[in-house]
Write an enzyme that holds these catalytic residues in place. Structure first.
Site, mmCIF file in Angstrom:
data_model
loop_
_atom_site.group_PDB
_atom_site.id
_atom_site.type_symbol
_atom_site.label_atom_id
_atom_site.label_comp_id
_atom_site.label_asym_id
_atom_site.label_seq_id
_atom_site.Cartn_x
_atom_site.Cartn_y
_atom_site.Cartn_z
ATOM 1 N N ASN A 86 62.729 11.836 38.150
ATOM 2 C CA ASN A 86 62.184 12.666 39.220
ATOM 3 C C ASN A 86 62.976 13.975 39.226
ATOM 4 O OD1 ASN A 86 64.621 12.193 40.666
ATOM 5 N ND2 ASN A 86 63.721 10.452 41.749
ATOM 6 N N LYS A 88 65.205 15.218 41.262
ATOM 7 C CA LYS A 88 66.630 15.053 41.562
ATOM 8 C C LYS A 88 67.377 14.535 40.337
ATOM 9 C CE LYS A 88 69.736 12.634 44.748
ATOM 10 N NZ LYS A 88 69.823 11.655 45.852
ATOM 11 N N GLU A 89 66.792 13.559 39.647
ATOM 12 C CA GLU A 89 67.418 12.986 38.457
ATOM 13 C C GLU A 89 67.469 13.997 37.314
ATOM 14 O OE1 GLU A 89 65.880 8.488 39.606
ATOM 15 O OE2 GLU A 89 64.723 9.755 38.234
ATOM 16 N N ASP A 157 58.017 3.088 39.616
ATOM 17 C CA ASP A 157 57.757 1.887 38.818
ATOM 18 C C ASP A 157 56.305 1.855 38.359
ATOM 19 O OD1 ASP A 157 60.377 0.793 39.158
ATOM 20 O OD2 ASP A 157 59.824 0.192 41.170
#
Length: 200
Positions: A86, A88-89, A157
């Site tokens: 995402n 942030k990652e 997921d």
């Protein structure tokens, strides 16, 4: 609608003998599979040693590997077919606080492809949809399809599971990402960790 989530969990690293047993158990199964998903929750299960063993075995068997990352150092997933962070990652992986533009997101994703031998990086961007990039640059952007967001639990997921399933079934990556985007849009419109059915 979901307003708050608070988790209290252990992130203790697995013991070396447990990792060895997992590798011994899983590696013989990989060649008979059509895809391998490493869904990292950052709880100590997917250690660098385990990731390396699984990805190397899958590459040797020509089984595509799909990674939903949690570790800041994405080098542990090097050589995977697809990394799906995402925003942030992705920011953590390239060492920035946030992105100011679409171009910056594309540049960061392309950088990860080249630095860590990912064939693709699929960035999930919440209300801004998803962006798929390969080693040459932008492939496609998919606008968000959710009409109203009730609960984001399980959305990542769902995206990676749909992506892997479609690609393993023979869909081009761009089409697999489009279908994954739709599937993610469906589950965030439902309460709890919802399931996407074939009829959806």
């Amino acid at each position: 609608q979901q307003l708050l989530r608070s988790d209290h969990e252990s992130r203790t690293k697995l013991k070396d003998d447990t990792i060895a047993k997992l590798i011994e158990m899983v590696l013989p199964e990989i060649p008979s599979q059509q895809a391998l998903i490493l869904s990292d929750y950052g709880k100590g299960m997917l250690t660098p040693e385990l990731c390396r063993a699984l990805i190397d075995a899958a590459r040797k068997a020509q089984v595509p590997v799909f990674v939903d990352p949690k570790q800041r150092d994405v080098a542990v997933y090097s050589g995977a077919t697809v990394l799906s962070p995402n925003l942030k990652e992705l920011a953590a992986a390239v060492g920035v606080e946030r992105f100011e533009s679409d171009d910056a997101i594309i540049k960061a994703a392309s950088q990860l492809c080249k630095s860590h031998q990912f064939l693709y990086v699929l960035v999930t961007r919440g209300e801004n949809g998803m962006t798929l990039v390969d080693q040459q640059g932008l492939i496609a952007h998919y606008p968000a399809v959710a009409h109203e967001v009730f609960d984001v639990s399980g959305a990542g997921d769902t995206v990676i599971a749909t992506l892997a399933t479609c690609f393993a079934a023979g869909a081009p990556m761009a089409q697999a990402a489009e279908l994954a985007n739709y599937a993610g849009g469906i589950v965030v419109g439902r309460l709890g960790t919802a399931v996407v059915h074939r009829s959806d």
